[in-house]
Structure formats: C-alpha cells, structure tokens
Design a protein around this motif. Structure first.
Motif, mmCIF file in Angstrom:
data_model
loop_
_atom_site.group_PDB
_atom_site.id
_atom_site.type_symbol
_atom_site.label_atom_id
_atom_site.label_comp_id
_atom_site.label_asym_id
_atom_site.label_seq_id
_atom_site.Cartn_x
_atom_site.Cartn_y
_atom_site.Cartn_z
ATOM 1 N N ALA A 80 0.872 -1.261 0.015
ATOM 2 C CA ALA A 80 -0.237 -0.014 0.073
ATOM 3 C C ALA A 80 0.853 1.306 0.000
ATOM 4 O O ALA A 80 0.351 2.488 -0.245
ATOM 5 C CB ALA A 80 -0.941 0.146 1.071
ATOM 6 N N PRO A 82 3.738 3.804 -1.453
ATOM 7 C CA PRO A 82 4.530 3.964 -2.832
ATOM 8 C C PRO A 82 5.900 4.039 -2.323
ATOM 9 O O PRO A 82 6.835 3.659 -2.987
ATOM 10 C CB PRO A 82 4.006 5.206 -3.119
ATOM 11 N N ILE A 85 7.378 0.499 -2.154
ATOM 12 C CA ILE A 85 7.660 0.055 -3.586
ATOM 13 C C ILE A 85 8.658 0.677 -4.493
ATOM 14 O O ILE A 85 9.486 -0.077 -5.196
ATOM 15 C CB ILE A 85 6.095 0.059 -4.525
ATOM 16 N N PHE A 101 6.512 -5.036 -9.193
ATOM 17 C CA PHE A 101 6.088 -4.437 -8.009
ATOM 18 C C PHE A 101 5.021 -3.441 -8.152
ATOM 19 O O PHE A 101 5.057 -2.541 -9.203
ATOM 20 C CB PHE A 101 7.169 -3.605 -7.197
ATOM 21 N N GLN A 102 3.930 -3.307 -7.525
ATOM 22 C CA GLN A 102 2.860 -2.487 -7.629
ATOM 23 C C GLN A 102 2.321 -1.877 -6.496
ATOM 24 O O GLN A 102 2.344 -2.433 -5.354
ATOM 25 C CB GLN A 102 1.696 -2.941 -8.366
ATOM 26 N N VAL A 103 1.728 -0.709 -6.428
ATOM 27 C CA VAL A 103 0.896 -0.141 -5.179
ATOM 28 C C VAL A 103 -0.286 -0.672 -5.311
ATOM 29 O O VAL A 103 -1.016 -0.419 -6.318
ATOM 30 C CB VAL A 103 1.130 1.551 -5.422
ATOM 31 N N ALA A 104 -0.853 -1.308 -4.436
ATOM 32 C CA ALA A 104 -2.040 -1.910 -4.301
ATOM 33 C C ALA A 104 -2.372 -2.405 -2.910
ATOM 34 O O ALA A 104 -1.694 -2.296 -2.127
ATOM 35 C CB ALA A 104 -2.325 -3.159 -5.414
ATOM 36 N N LEU B 5 3.739 -7.009 -18.378
ATOM 37 C CA LEU B 5 2.814 -6.678 -16.985
ATOM 38 C C LEU B 5 1.390 -6.761 -17.398
ATOM 39 O O LEU B 5 0.429 -7.142 -16.606
ATOM 40 C CB LEU B 5 3.300 -5.698 -16.186
ATOM 41 N N ILE B 50 6.135 2.666 -11.827
ATOM 42 C CA ILE B 50 5.327 2.091 -10.712
ATOM 43 C C ILE B 50 3.994 2.303 -11.039
ATOM 44 O O ILE B 50 3.182 3.505 -10.884
ATOM 45 C CB ILE B 50 5.704 2.533 -9.301
ATOM 46 N N PRO B 51 3.181 1.336 -11.347
ATOM 47 C CA PRO B 51 1.581 1.452 -11.408
ATOM 48 C C PRO B 51 1.077 1.610 -9.977
ATOM 49 O O PRO B 51 1.314 0.932 -9.271
ATOM 50 C CB PRO B 51 1.171 0.013 -12.110
ATOM 51 N N ASN B 52 0.020 2.542 -9.925
ATOM 52 C CA ASN B 52 -0.491 2.645 -8.857
ATOM 53 C C ASN B 52 -1.938 2.075 -9.120
ATOM 54 O O ASN B 52 -2.831 2.824 -9.594
ATOM 55 C CB ASN B 52 -0.712 4.105 -8.379
ATOM 56 N N LEU B 53 -2.414 1.116 -8.331
ATOM 57 C CA LEU B 53 -3.433 0.416 -8.523
ATOM 58 C C LEU B 53 -4.407 0.588 -7.333
ATOM 59 O O LEU B 53 -5.256 -0.669 -7.010
ATOM 60 C CB LEU B 53 -3.325 -1.008 -8.864
ATOM 61 N N LEU B 54 -4.290 1.368 -6.556
ATOM 62 C CA LEU B 54 -5.224 1.939 -5.307
ATOM 63 C C LEU B 54 -6.690 2.057 -6.068
ATOM 64 O O LEU B 54 -6.838 2.873 -6.882
ATOM 65 C CB LEU B 54 -4.995 2.811 -4.636
ATOM 66 N N PRO B 55 -7.630 1.508 -5.589
ATOM 67 C CA PRO B 55 -9.240 1.894 -5.926
ATOM 68 C C PRO B 55 -9.356 3.286 -5.597
ATOM 69 O O PRO B 55 -8.797 3.936 -4.885
ATOM 70 C CB PRO B 55 -9.979 1.051 -5.074
#
Lengths: 224, 61
Positions: A80, A82, A85, A101-104, B5, B50-55
């Motif tokens: 969660a 950034p 990551i 790696f992803q922010v999720a 990806l 960096i992909p940000n995949l936060l809803p």
C-alpha cells in the motif's frame, strides 16, 4: 509512522519509513528476520516456473528470494506504500532481479482469478482490522490457482506473558491496531493468529495448517 | 513497469482487463503512463515506472 499525502484511505496500517524498514525489521525480530524469511520460503517450497505474489511486500526482500527460486516464473509484490515499492524496485534492480512491484491493497488485488501458484504474506496481517483481513484473505484465495498455496507468518500470540516483541513494537508506535494495543491483546491471549485458521476457512481455504517451528515468537500457517 | 505486465494486471475493483497508454518509455520500461478500465470507468496512473492500482475511492488525492 506518520501518514503522508500518499497514504491510501485503507483501514489497514500503512508503513512509509521505507529507508529504515529493513533495519527496523531486523531490530524488532531480534536479528531473526533472515532466518524467519528462509523458514517461510522453505515451507512455501516455490518451484521453478511458478508464479508468485507477495502481499504486503515492503521493501521486496522476500520477493527477491522467491524470484531466485522460481527463476523463469513471475514474482509480483504489492504494498500500500508507494515509498516501500520505490525502495523494492531499487533493491531488485540492484541485484538484477526482474520482479513486478505495484502499489495496491490486499482488499482489492489487481489480478484476475487463479493467477498464482503461491501467495505469501509476512508480518502484514496484524496491520489489518478483522473485517479487512476477511476481505483480503478472500481476495488471496480468489487470485490463487485451485490447489495453490498461501503461506503466512506473523507474530505469535500468547507465547510470552510479557510478549517482548509487542513491547518493542509499542516503542515504535506500532503496537496498536483497531484502537487497542497489540500488547494488550497478546496479554489477553487474543492475538490475531488464534483467529486466523477460522478466518482462512471462512475465506474458502482448505488444508489449513499451523506449523510448529523453533521460532516460538512467530506463527507460520499454510493453506490451500 | 514492463509491457508484459499487461498480461496479468486487472482492474482492482471489477477485475476487468486494463488498457495501457504510454506517455514516456525508456528502453523497455514504461516510466509514465496510465491504465484504463473501460468498465468502471477509471484510470490508474503509472509514475516513475510504478503502477498505482489503489481503488479510486481509497486513494488520497
């Protein structure tokens, strides 16, 4: 750890001090972080070619080890934070490890159903309130292949009446979840690992095992 | 992030496939761009690779 402008509005705790995180985990684990990580990998038994997800990957240390085991398999790490990551990407690049790696968030995994052979989680679930744990565990089961395995390690409950690790956490302001001190919860023997086997079953997992190890302050569980 | 990806990434909300838009690419790394879910519809940013995949409802603007 203070919230930053990038803090997602999740009910889970988000750590941001990425540059200090590895040192912090070494201290909190009393220098056992590497041994615990190696034990988790041994129990997970990642095989060459398998696709793996590390949920709450932090600075990517576990993901890098997992990638060395699965080789041509894909390893993904989500966190969660950034900041975590960013450091994870730097660490992986430094050792030439190709990891995604992803922010999720655990409660909203950005992957289709049945995407992974193995999902790991180390010292992350205690940051989540119970309702978020349930949602997150269901998400992990969803992205696992049928028969895929989930390996989790976290702080054990009720091992020590004084729970020294909990006291260390409280020194760093990390001993609270859901408004109650983790130290208090452990003193009452109500650490989250007691609830986890039932939560895993409710989330659709089977073959839930609590694995006894020599690391008594830490709990290891495996489920499919 | 690498283009491959896209083979696995999905919308964190509805789990539909995402469409990639690239604004800046260096060698084989997408540095700046976005990921579109047509179903939601919602856009997820890619910054510093960096992909940000936060809803969307859980992001902090």
């Amino acid at each position: 750890m203070e919230k930053t402008a990038d803090t997602p509005k999740t009910a889970g705790r988000v750590l941001h001090q990425a540059r200090w995180y590895d040192l912090f985990t070494r201290f909190v684990s009393l220098g056992r972080d590497k041994a615990i990580r190696e034990h988790l990998v041994e129990l997970a038994a990642p095989a060459p070619g398998e696709n793996v997800l590390d949920v709450g990957c932090g600075t990517g240390t576990l993901a890098i080890v997992l990638k060395s085991k699965v080789r041509m398999g894909d390893v993904h790490g989500i966190d969660a934070s950034p900041e975590m990551i960013e450091v994870a990407n730097e660490k992986a690049a430094k050792v030439g490890s190709n990891i995604h790696f992803q922010v999720a968030l655990i409660e909203a995994l950005p992957f289709p159903d049945a995407s992974f052979d193995l999902v790991t989680s180390s010292f992350m679930l205690h940051h989540l309130p119970d309702d978020l744990k349930r949602t997150g565990l269901a998400e992990i089961r969803r992205v696992l292949n049928p028969g895929g395995r989930f390996l989790v390690t976290d702080f054990a409950a009720g091992h020590s009446p004084h729970f020294p690790l909990g006291n260390l956490l409280s020194v760093f302001g990390l001993g609270h979840a859901g408004g109650e001190s983790i130290v208090d919860k452990h003193a009452r023997g109500e650490g989250m690992v007691h609830k986890l086997p039932l939560m895993l079953k409710e989330a659709g997992f089977s073959d839930v095992e609590t694995i006894a190890t020599r690391h008594k302050d830490f709990a290891f569980m495996r489920a499919r | 992030m690498k283009r491959d990806l896209m083979d696995i990434l999905a919308c964190p909300v509805c789990k539909s496939p995402l469409e990639l838009t690239v604004e800046k690419e260096e060698q084989d790394e997408i540095v700046i761009g976005s990921l579109l879910c047509r179903k939601c519809p919602e856009t997820y940013p890619i910054t510093d690779s960096i992909p940000n995949l936060l809803p969307p409802q859980l992001r902090n603007a």
